[in-house]
Design a protein around this motif. Structure first.
Motif, PDB file in Angstrom:
ATOM      1  N   PHE A  33      14.205   9.402   1.955  1.00 45.89           N
ATOM      2  CA  PHE A  33      13.820   8.259   1.135  1.00 45.89           C
ATOM      3  C   PHE A  33      12.602   8.640   0.301  1.00 45.89           C
ATOM      4  N   ILE A  34      12.653   8.361  -1.013  1.00 43.18           N
ATOM      5  CA  ILE A  34      11.552   8.668  -1.919  1.00 43.18           C
ATOM      6  C   ILE A  34      11.089   7.376  -2.577  1.00 43.18           C
ATOM      7  N   ASN A  35       9.837   7.043  -2.365  1.00 44.06           N
ATOM      8  CA  ASN A  35       9.240   5.813  -2.868  1.00 44.06           C
ATOM      9  C   ASN A  35       8.512   6.125  -4.175  1.00 44.06           C
ATOM     10  N   ARG A  36       9.272   6.189  -5.266  1.00 40.63           N
ATOM     11  CA  ARG A  36       8.692   6.593  -6.546  1.00 40.63           C
ATOM     12  C   ARG A  36       7.597   5.646  -7.032  1.00 40.63           C
ATOM     13  N   GLY A  37       7.737   4.365  -6.694  1.00 38.88           N
ATOM     14  CA  GLY A  37       6.764   3.386  -7.140  1.00 38.88           C
ATOM     15  C   GLY A  37       5.574   3.232  -6.227  1.00 38.88           C
ATOM     16  N   ASN A  38       5.526   4.011  -5.138  1.00 41.30           N
ATOM     17  CA  ASN A  38       4.436   3.938  -4.146  1.00 41.30           C
ATOM     18  C   ASN A  38       4.219   2.516  -3.629  1.00 41.30           C
ATOM     19  N   THR A  39       5.296   1.795  -3.445  1.00 39.76           N
ATOM     20  CA  THR A  39       5.223   0.435  -2.922  1.00 39.76           C
ATOM     21  C   THR A  39       4.701   0.445  -1.489  1.00 39.76           C
ATOM     22  N   GLU A  40       3.803  -0.484  -1.178  1.00 40.18           N
ATOM     23  CA  GLU A  40       3.340  -0.657   0.203  1.00 40.18           C
ATOM     24  C   GLU A  40       4.250  -1.668   0.887  1.00 40.18           C
ATOM     25  N   PHE A  41       4.788  -1.280   2.025  1.00 42.34           N
ATOM     26  CA  PHE A  41       5.701  -2.150   2.752  1.00 42.34           C
ATOM     27  C   PHE A  41       4.934  -2.961   3.801  1.00 42.34           C
ATOM     28  N   PRO A  42       5.364  -4.207   4.013  1.00 42.66           N
ATOM     29  CA  PRO A  42       4.634  -5.078   4.942  1.00 42.66           C
ATOM     30  C   PRO A  42       4.701  -4.588   6.381  1.00 42.66           C
ATOM     31  N   SER A  92      22.172   6.385  14.847  1.00 39.32           N
ATOM     32  CA  SER A  92      21.330   7.480  15.327  1.00 39.32           C
ATOM     33  C   SER A  92      21.131   8.552  14.259  1.00 39.32           C
ATOM     34  N   GLU A  93      21.946   8.532  13.213  1.00 37.38           N
ATOM     35  CA  GLU A  93      21.783   9.487  12.113  1.00 37.38           C
ATOM     36  C   GLU A  93      20.593   9.136  11.230  1.00 37.38           C
ATOM     37  N   VAL A  94      20.056   7.934  11.383  1.00 34.35           N
ATOM     38  CA  VAL A  94      18.969   7.447  10.530  1.00 34.35           C
ATOM     39  C   VAL A  94      17.663   7.379  11.320  1.00 34.35           C
ATOM     40  N   SER A  95      16.620   8.026  10.782  1.00 29.68           N
ATOM     41  CA  SER A  95      15.277   7.963  11.380  1.00 29.68           C
ATOM     42  C   SER A  95      14.393   7.080  10.498  1.00 29.68           C
ATOM     43  N   ILE A  96      13.654   6.178  11.135  1.00 30.75           N
ATOM     44  CA  ILE A  96      12.810   5.231  10.401  1.00 30.75           C
ATOM     45  C   ILE A  96      11.438   5.170  11.067  1.00 30.75           C
ATOM     46  N   SER A  97      10.378   5.270  10.281  1.00 26.40           N
ATOM     47  CA  SER A  97       9.022   5.108  10.803  1.00 26.40           C
ATOM     48  C   SER A  97       8.136   4.535   9.704  1.00 26.40           C
ATOM     49  N   GLN A  98       6.976   4.041  10.114  1.00 24.27           N
ATOM     50  CA  GLN A  98       6.047   3.460   9.157  1.00 24.27           C
ATOM     51  C   GLN A  98       4.626   3.666   9.646  1.00 24.27           C
ATOM     52  N   LYS A  99       3.752   4.077   8.739  1.00 26.66           N
ATOM     53  CA  LYS A  99       2.327   4.177   9.032  1.00 26.66           C
ATOM     54  C   LYS A  99       1.592   3.378   7.982  1.00 26.66           C
ATOM     55  N   ASP A 100       0.950   2.310   8.437  1.00 23.50           N
ATOM     56  CA  ASP A 100       0.347   1.354   7.514  1.00 23.50           C
ATOM     57  C   ASP A 100       1.447   0.871   6.556  1.00 23.50           C
ATOM     58  N   LEU A 103       6.424   3.839   4.253  1.00 23.10           N
ATOM     59  CA  LEU A 103       7.712   3.844   4.943  1.00 23.10           C
ATOM     60  C   LEU A 103       8.356   5.218   4.843  1.00 23.10           C
ATOM     61  N   ASN A 104       8.843   5.716   5.981  1.00 20.67           N
ATOM     62  CA  ASN A 104       9.560   6.988   6.028  1.00 20.67           C
ATOM     63  C   ASN A 104      10.967   6.747   6.558  1.00 20.67           C
ATOM     64  N   ILE A 125      16.704  -1.844   2.092  1.00 18.42           N
ATOM     65  CA  ILE A 125      15.257  -1.736   1.886  1.00 18.42           C
ATOM     66  C   ILE A 125      14.804  -2.722   0.811  1.00 18.42           C
ATOM     67  N   SER A 126      15.547  -2.795  -0.277  1.00 19.58           N
ATOM     68  CA  SER A 126      15.172  -3.691  -1.364  1.00 19.58           C
ATOM     69  C   SER A 126      15.262  -5.160  -0.943  1.00 19.58           C
ATOM     70  N   GLU A 127      16.399  -5.556  -0.370  1.00 22.16           N
ATOM     71  CA  GLU A 127      16.575  -6.963  -0.010  1.00 22.16           C
ATOM     72  C   GLU A 127      15.611  -7.384   1.091  1.00 22.16           C
ATOM     73  N   LEU A 128      15.429  -6.535   2.084  1.00 25.20           N
ATOM     74  CA  LEU A 128      14.527  -6.867   3.186  1.00 25.20           C
ATOM     75  C   LEU A 128      13.080  -6.978   2.711  1.00 25.20           C
ATOM     76  N   TYR A 129      12.688  -6.131   1.777  1.00 24.41           N
ATOM     77  CA  TYR A 129      11.331  -6.178   1.231  1.00 24.41           C
ATOM     78  C   TYR A 129      11.050  -7.544   0.608  1.00 24.41           C
ATOM     79  N   PHE A 130      11.964  -8.021  -0.224  1.00 21.08           N
ATOM     80  CA  PHE A 130      11.739  -9.309  -0.884  1.00 21.08           C
ATOM     81  C   PHE A 130      11.854 -10.471   0.099  1.00 21.08           C
ATOM     82  N   GLN A 131      12.701 -10.322   1.112  1.00 24.74           N
ATOM     83  CA  GLN A 131      12.790 -11.335   2.172  1.00 24.74           C
ATOM     84  C   GLN A 131      11.456 -11.493   2.870  1.00 24.74           C
TER      85      GLN A 131
END
Length: 386
Positions: A33-42, A92-100, A103-104, A125-131
């Motif tokens: 996942f590449i966050n081109r806009g450097n969005t901070e996730f909640p 299990s094919e998907v790894s997800i983590s977050q620091k502050d 999002l990774n 990612i997009s829909e959940l972010y706006f939710q």
């Protein structure tokens, strides 16, 4: 549960999946996942995303979806369609983590399986972010109706390509309905297979950057375009014939685009760079090869809005068939700033026991280059790019 339908995905993911199964069933890959806009996730976003990803294991292709694909996706063989009916997402094919707020997300596994994750993950990612931010969409149907009518006035053939960065499934659903209702024959379909079925329109799509990236990583950058196109033809025999040009720059693509391929493929897609220069370059290529440009198509698909479509269409001026794939402008124009995100192939190997090779993309836009920086430089040196 945000993703509720197995075919709530773009057609090109299914088409490349079939090609992988045919030719490279042992290949193993990684996506990032590449966050081109450097969005901070909640806070807690990673946990919510994990819950949604886990839910996707429940998705199965329905009889209605199978019937639609069998009828409308004539280029898929029966064995592949039966495979889709039995396919199950493996979270299990998907790894997800977050620091502050960072999002990774990464995906790893057999390529023929993991290829389906990209589009629904981005949609999630997009829909959940706006939710989680409590954003409510505004003027969905009014805006979509106005855009549909204006596209019709421009006499521009176009398709909806907005699954990956949509505000929500509901917004995309309403947009597709209005586009079809108010554009007549100028609306050619949607990249989303489920919505194509629901609204009785054509599922649109061909092949992605990752197809070229895989061939470049394993077979060399000089032969990547030719190898990728020849392999595509081996699988689809001329169907799905719009070639993507900018994985290693359009200039590099045209230098290796053979007369045979130019005659066999229906046209090319402009996904980065100056669209007017691209049009001139493409028309010139066809003319130099004694091919009538009017018999070929350019699909313009890079960050389009109505003004850009009008500008391109006026410039092309019927010198070649022009059509437009429009995404975020349709499905995330709701009063909030859309996310600038992608998920890209980063590492590939021919089998699970082999060593990984870095996969990179050299776009016609510097900002769209993706992959390992050292490998990007190797690619540029190999192809003589500055």
């Amino acid at each position: 549960m945000i993703i509720k339908h197995f075919t709530d995905n773009d057609l090109y993911k299914f088409s490349v999946m079939m090609a992988i199964q045919k030719l490279y069933p042992w290949s193993y890959v990684k996506y990032e996942f590449i966050n081109r806009g450097n969005t901070e996730f909640p806070k807690g976003f990673d946990k919510r995303l994990r819950e949604e990803v886990n839910q996707m294991a429940k998705l199965k292709m329905t009889k209605a979806e199978k019937t639609f694909i069998t009828k409308r996706c004539y280029f898929f063989d029966p064995a592949f369609i039966d495979f889709l009916e039995g396919y199950q997402y493996d979270p299990s094919e998907v790894s997800i983590s977050q620091k502050d707020g960072v999002l990774n997300v990464s995906v790893e596994g057999y390529w023929y399986r993991t290829v389906l994750w990209e589009v629904p993950l981005m949609g999630l990612i997009s829909e959940l972010y706006f939710q989680m931010l409590g954003v409510e969409p505004k003027d969905i149907e009014t805006k979509a109706t106005d855009k549909a009518k204006r596209m019709s006035e421009l006499k521009a053939d176009y398709s909806e390509f907005g699954t990956r960065r949509r505000f929500s499934f509901d917004v995309q659903d309403k947009v597709v309905a209005k586009l079809k209702e108010h554009s007549g024959d100028f609306f050619k379909g949607t990249s989303n297979v489920y919505l194509a079925m629901k609204h009785n329109t054509t599922p649109i799509g061909t092949l992605p950057h990752e197809w070229f990236m895989y061939h470049g990583a394993l077979f060399g950058y000089r032969s990547a375009n030719t190898k990728a196109l020849e392999a595509w033809v081996d699988v689809f025999q001329g169907s799905l014939g719009i070639a993507l040009t900018d994985t290693y720059t359009t200039d590099s693509f045209f230098s290796s685009f053979s007369l045979k391929e130019a005659k066999l493929f229906d046209g090319v897609r402009c996904d980065s760079g100056d669209p007017l220069a691209f049009a001139d370059k493409t028309i010139c290529f066809y003319e130099e090869n004694r091919i009538d440009p009017i018999a070929k198509t350019i699909v313009f698909s890079d960050s389009l809005d109505l003004n850009e479509v009008k500008r391109i269409k006026q410039y092309v001026n019927n010198r070649i068939h022009d059509t437009y794939g429009i995404g975020t402008f349709f499905t995330n124009d709701v009063g909030a700033k859309p996310l600038n995100i992608v998920i890209k192939l980063t590492d590939v190997k021919s089998n699970i026991k082999a060593e990984y090779h870095k996969a990179v993309k050299i776009s016609d836009d510097l900002g769209k280059n993706t992959g390992d920086k050292k490998e990007i430089e190797i690619c540029k040196l190999t192809l003589g790019l500055e």
